[in-house]
Design a protein around this motif. Structure first.
Motif, PDB file in Angstrom:
ATOM      1  N   GLN A   1       0.845  -1.190   0.000  1.00 35.36           N
ATOM      2  CA  GLN A   1       0.000   0.000   0.000  1.00 35.36           C
ATOM      3  C   GLN A   1       0.885   1.247   0.000  1.00 35.36           C
ATOM      4  O   GLN A   1       1.704   1.432   0.893  1.00 35.36           O
ATOM      5  CB  GLN A   1      -0.914   0.017   1.224  1.00 35.36           C
ATOM      6  N   LEU A   2       0.707   2.079  -0.989  1.00 34.40           N
ATOM      7  CA  LEU A   2       1.515   3.284  -1.124  1.00 34.40           C
ATOM      8  C   LEU A   2       1.239   4.242   0.032  1.00 34.40           C
ATOM      9  O   LEU A   2       0.088   4.508   0.379  1.00 34.40           O
ATOM     10  CB  LEU A   2       1.196   3.986  -2.445  1.00 34.40           C
ATOM     11  N   GLY A   3       2.340   4.750   0.642  1.00 33.26           N
ATOM     12  CA  GLY A   3       2.208   5.766   1.673  1.00 33.26           C
ATOM     13  C   GLY A   3       1.788   5.240   3.019  1.00 33.26           C
ATOM     14  O   GLY A   3       1.374   6.023   3.875  1.00 33.26           O
TER      15      GLY A   3
ATOM     16  N   ASN B   1      11.274  14.024   3.685  1.00 31.79           N
ATOM     17  CA  ASN B   1      10.713  15.287   4.156  1.00 31.79           C
ATOM     18  C   ASN B   1       9.191  15.296   4.264  1.00 31.79           C
ATOM     19  O   ASN B   1       8.608  16.317   4.619  1.00 31.79           O
ATOM     20  CB  ASN B   1      11.145  16.418   3.209  1.00 31.79           C
ATOM     21  N   ARG B   2       8.552  14.177   3.993  1.00 32.54           N
ATOM     22  CA  ARG B   2       7.084  14.145   3.998  1.00 32.54           C
ATOM     23  C   ARG B   2       6.603  12.967   4.842  1.00 32.54           C
ATOM     24  O   ARG B   2       7.217  11.909   4.870  1.00 32.54           O
ATOM     25  CB  ARG B   2       6.563  14.004   2.557  1.00 32.54           C
TER      26      ARG B   2
ATOM     27  N   TYR C   1       6.688   9.000   5.863  1.00 35.82           N
ATOM     28  CA  TYR C   1       8.056   8.452   5.724  1.00 35.82           C
ATOM     29  C   TYR C   1       9.040   9.066   6.711  1.00 35.82           C
ATOM     30  O   TYR C   1       9.873   8.362   7.305  1.00 35.82           O
ATOM     31  CB  TYR C   1       8.555   8.663   4.294  1.00 35.82           C
ATOM     32  N   ARG C   2       8.949  10.378   6.898  1.00 32.14           N
ATOM     33  CA  ARG C   2       9.924  11.031   7.764  1.00 32.14           C
ATOM     34  C   ARG C   2       9.744  10.662   9.234  1.00 32.14           C
ATOM     35  O   ARG C   2      10.620  10.938  10.057  1.00 32.14           O
ATOM     36  CB  ARG C   2       9.847  12.535   7.578  1.00 32.14           C
ATOM     37  N   ASN C   3       8.603  10.044   9.560  1.00 31.99           N
ATOM     38  CA  ASN C   3       8.362   9.622  10.938  1.00 31.99           C
ATOM     39  C   ASN C   3       9.024   8.286  11.278  1.00 31.99           C
ATOM     40  O   ASN C   3       8.984   7.849  12.424  1.00 31.99           O
ATOM     41  CB  ASN C   3       6.854   9.512  11.201  1.00 31.99           C
ATOM     42  N   ILE C   4       9.595   7.636  10.289  1.00 32.27           N
ATOM     43  CA  ILE C   4      10.328   6.392  10.566  1.00 32.27           C
ATOM     44  C   ILE C   4      11.500   6.720  11.485  1.00 32.27           C
ATOM     45  O   ILE C   4      12.271   7.640  11.205  1.00 32.27           O
ATOM     46  CB  ILE C   4      10.823   5.755   9.251  1.00 32.27           C
ATOM     47  N   PRO C   5      11.654   6.000  12.615  1.00 33.62           N
ATOM     48  CA  PRO C   5      12.737   6.300  13.560  1.00 33.62           C
ATOM     49  C   PRO C   5      14.110   6.222  12.904  1.00 33.62           C
ATOM     50  O   PRO C   5      14.315   5.504  11.929  1.00 33.62           O
ATOM     51  CB  PRO C   5      12.571   5.222  14.636  1.00 33.62           C
ATOM     52  N   SER C   6      15.042   6.961  13.453  1.00 36.88           N
ATOM     53  CA  SER C   6      16.452   7.051  13.066  1.00 36.88           C
ATOM     54  C   SER C   6      16.701   8.241  12.149  1.00 36.88           C
ATOM     55  O   SER C   6      16.088   8.390  11.084  1.00 36.88           O
ATOM     56  CB  SER C   6      16.963   5.792  12.364  1.00 36.88           C
TER      57      SER C   6
END
Length: 301
Positions: free
Chosen positions: A184-186, A271-272, A275-280
């Protein structure tokens, strides 16, 4: 070598008496003794020769005409004492020539465990120095190192986050994962994987045909303390070709498997959301060959 020290003191006392001509001859003895005192390592044979030489020189010492009877008697007694001391030194030298077998010292402390969990090892060592073998003596019998298991409790699982633009297939040690979000995209997928995991394999399909800013894989693997175990970066290997067994740990990567391409800081997945909430903060967006719509990427842990 206490006896040898006593010999030196006694010789010094004896040669301190006598005529000037005797002093000149006895000066040779004094120099020999000085050399002996200032030498930290003395060859046993040379030392034995020196004792013999001293004995001969002392036996040739003559009484001075100016000596009183009391002085002569004292000199005679000193010489007799010296002869006894020399005999003791010779006995010590003979003892030093005998072979000495080595014996083990005590074991040292155990080393740190090689793993925090899941089973590791630690070692400790000992040396053959109590005493060390000498003069042809035998080495110590047995092992100089011991090993034992440690931290055998099972490790807590890792947490993995993975997403790609557009559709993701994920394999953990060759087994396909069906966790929510894949395909699933996004929608970033989050799952627990064993701490013993050897290989992560990701297939990503991009509907835009691998156009630079519209394709990418992003993710991270962290332990229970939030420390990075792996992130998507150029240490991953990617290929444009589907090969049998590519998702298995034992697969051999050929020349078509190359370091993943870093898509750069401006890529939208960095930056969006989500995706940007993935840790590290170390994660990167990666891909295989640009302009190719499907890529296969592997990461060995």
């Amino acid at each position: 070598m206490a006896s040898l020290v006593r010999v030196i003191i006694c010789v010094t006392a004896v040669i301190g008496l006598g005529s000037s001509s005797e002093a000149e001859e006895n000066g040779d003895i004094t120099e020999d003794l000085k050399d002996l005192l200032h030498t930290s390592m003395i060859n046993i044979v040379s030392l034995n020769d020196l004792v013999t030489e001293l004995t001969e020189k002392i036996s040739h010492l003559t009484l001075s005409q100016s000596e009183t009877q009391a002085e002569a008697r004292k000199r005679q007694l000193d010489m007799e004492d010296l002869q006894r001391e020399l005999s003791q030194v010779k006995e010590e030298l003979e003892t030093l020539k005998e072979p000495r077998d080595g014996k083990w010292a005590e074991f040292g402390n155990w080393s740190d465990c090689s793993a925090e969990c899941g089973g590791g090892t630690q070692t400790r060592t000992r040396t053959c120095t109590n005493p060390a073998p000498a003069r042809g003596g035998a080495d110590c019998v047995g092992e100089g190192e011991e090993t034992r298991e440690c931290n055998t409790e099972e490790c807590e699982p890792y947490t993995m986050y993975i997403d790609c633009d557009d559709l993701t297939s994920l394999y953990i040690d060759g087994s396909e994962s069906n966790v929510a979000g894949l395909g699933q995209l996004g929608q970033t997928s989050r799952l627990q994987i064993p701490a013993s995991t050897e290989l992560i394999a990701v297939k990503c399909y991009d509907g835009n045909g691998g156009v630079y800013n519209y394709c990418g894989i992003i993710g991270s693997v962290q332990d229970s303390q939030g420390r990075d175990i792996a992130v998507t970066d150029s240490t991953w290997k990617c290929s444009d070709t589907l090969e049998s067994g590519w998702q298995l740990p034992g697969f051999t990567e050929g020349s078509n498997w190359r370091a993943a391409i870093d898509q750069g800081d401006s890529h939208y997945m960095l930056n969006r959301e989500p995706y940007r909430n993935i840790p590290s903060s170390n994660k990167r967006v990666i891909w295989g060959t640009r302009g190719v719509g499907t890529v296969y990427c592997r990461k060995t842990l």
